[in-house]
Design an enzyme around this catalytic site. Structure first.
Site, PDB file in Angstrom:
ATOM      1  N   TYR A   1      -2.240   1.361  -3.625  1.00  0.00           N
ATOM      2  CA  TYR A   1      -2.430  -0.027  -3.173  1.00  0.00           C
ATOM      3  C   TYR A   1      -2.034  -0.150  -1.703  1.00  0.00           C
ATOM      4  O   TYR A   1      -2.780  -0.704  -0.885  1.00  0.00           O
ATOM      5  CB  TYR A   1      -1.594  -0.978  -4.032  1.00  0.00           C
ATOM      6  CG  TYR A   1      -1.550  -2.390  -3.495  1.00  0.00           C
ATOM      7  CD1 TYR A   1      -2.685  -3.194  -3.510  1.00  0.00           C
ATOM      8  CD2 TYR A   1      -0.378  -2.904  -2.964  1.00  0.00           C
ATOM      9  CE1 TYR A   1      -2.653  -4.493  -3.004  1.00  0.00           C
ATOM     10  CE2 TYR A   1      -0.335  -4.207  -2.465  1.00  0.00           C
ATOM     11  CZ  TYR A   1      -1.466  -4.991  -2.485  1.00  0.00           C
ATOM     12  OH  TYR A   1      -1.430  -6.269  -1.977  1.00  0.00           O
TER      13      TYR A   1
ATOM     14  N   SER B   1      -0.265  -6.304   3.411  1.00  0.00           N
ATOM     15  CA  SER B   1       0.855  -6.363   2.479  1.00  0.00           C
ATOM     16  C   SER B   1       2.090  -5.699   3.083  1.00  0.00           C
ATOM     17  O   SER B   1       1.983  -4.761   3.877  1.00  0.00           O
ATOM     18  CB  SER B   1       0.484  -5.646   1.176  1.00  0.00           C
ATOM     19  OG  SER B   1       1.617  -5.446   0.358  1.00  0.00           O
TER      20      SER B   1
END
Length: 336
Positions: A168, A143
């Site tokens: 995350y 990501s």
């Protein structure tokens, strides 16, 4: 090729599976269909792939598609080490694309355990299965969030990613380190893809563009963080799928482990993004201006020179076309 795609009922996973089966690859899709957002949307994506809800609901049951002879689906948690290993043993995959993960920056602040279970334990199980079952290549989702609040732009793969600002992001950085270690120790070919703000039809309803569309249609205010002083490298799903496919269907780098950005390389100001949504909905937004959120970043901008050099990657979908396509799908799906 026989390919395992995890996260197959997810946004990117659904589009990738559809493209692969249309290219005549044999695909097994895996997903746990969790309730982080509406399971109806996930079952709807699977229906588009020929998997009815009644069959998709059962765990550890391999279902045949009634639309594509070369697609099967299984509901499973990546944390289910025993059944995951059995699946690898029985199916003898050539390639694995791991898109399954607990997503969302803000949700990770409230539910950290879920991220460790899925993104760390689950990813370890994928790595172990790849090591033990002679997988030729593992491509996995990382990501853009790994860059944290990086002030150097555009973001390059060589930039420091040692200061994530959300759990995350920390799990995605961990995935990259785990994959690199497995490549070094076991000669497993791994490629990590840092996705930049993906949008498009059948997208995630927790993403800003989807939330904006919902709010505008229902005459609710949209939340505009940092008073609108944000920009994102919005990347259309069609371009993401092309990039993912190229990295695991083509051979390029001789190194066993690589990291690539996949983005549009053209950051868009949040205000312009909202204006484009307003344009295709034919309706103005009611804006609620708010301060910056914890865990958020002011700007993302992907350098894509590395993936362009190695895989001739190009973006083909403009923001205008991408939002038009999304709103067209949104109106049909939500009967607006």
């Amino acid at each position: 090729m026989k390919i395992l795609v995890t996260g197959a009922a997810g946004f990117i996973g659904y589009h990738l599976v559809k493209s692969l089966v249309e290219d005549n690859h044999e695909v097994i899709g895996l997903d746990n269909i969790n309730n982080y957002y509406s399971t109806n949307l996930k079952f709807g994506r699977l229906k588009e792939l020929g998997i009815d809800k009644g069959r998709a609901e059962d765990f550890i049951s391999l279902s045949d598609s009634n639309l594509f002879q070369n697609f099967k689906f299984i509901r499973m948690n990546l944390e289910d080490r025993d059944n995951l290993s059995k699946l690898f043993k029985n199916q003898k995959f050539d390639l694995v694309c791991n898109l399954a993960a607990q997503v969302g920056v803000r949700y990770s602040i409230e539910n950290p355990e879920t991220y460790i279970d899925s993104n760390i334990v689950g990813f370890l199980n994928i790595l172990e299965c790849c090591r033990n079952h002679n997988i030729k290549k593992l491509v996995y989702a990382s990501s853009s969030s790994v860059y944290g609040d990086n002030e150097k732009i555009p973001f390059e793969e060589s930039d420091s990613t040692d200061k994530p600002i959300s759990l995350y992001a920390a799990t995605k950085k961990s995935n990259e380190l785990m994959a690199q270690t497995y490549s070094h120790l076991f000669k497993l070919n791994t490629i990590g893809l840092r996705f930049f703000t993906v949008y498009g039809s059948w997208g995630r309803p927790d993403m800003a563009y989807y939330l904006f569309a919902n709010a505008i249609v229902n005459d609710n205010p949209i939340k505009v963080y940092n008073n609108g002083d944000l920009s994102r490298d919005f990347t259309h799903i069609d371009d993401i799928v092309i990039g993912v496919k190229s990295t695991f269907l083509e051979s390029s780098s001789e190194r066993l482990h690589e990291i690539y950005n996949i983005g549009n390389n053209k950051p868009v100001e949040l205000t312009k993004f909202i204006e484009t949504i307003e344009k295709y909905l034919g309706k103005k937004a009611i804006k609620k201006m708010l301060p910056m959120q914890d865990g958020d970043v002011k700007k993302t901008w992907a350098s894509i020179s590395k993936i362009t050099k190695d895989y001739n990657f190009q973006n083909n979908v403009s923001l205008d076309k991408g939002i038009n396509d999304f709103i067209s799908w949104y109106k049909v799906y939500h009967k607006v």
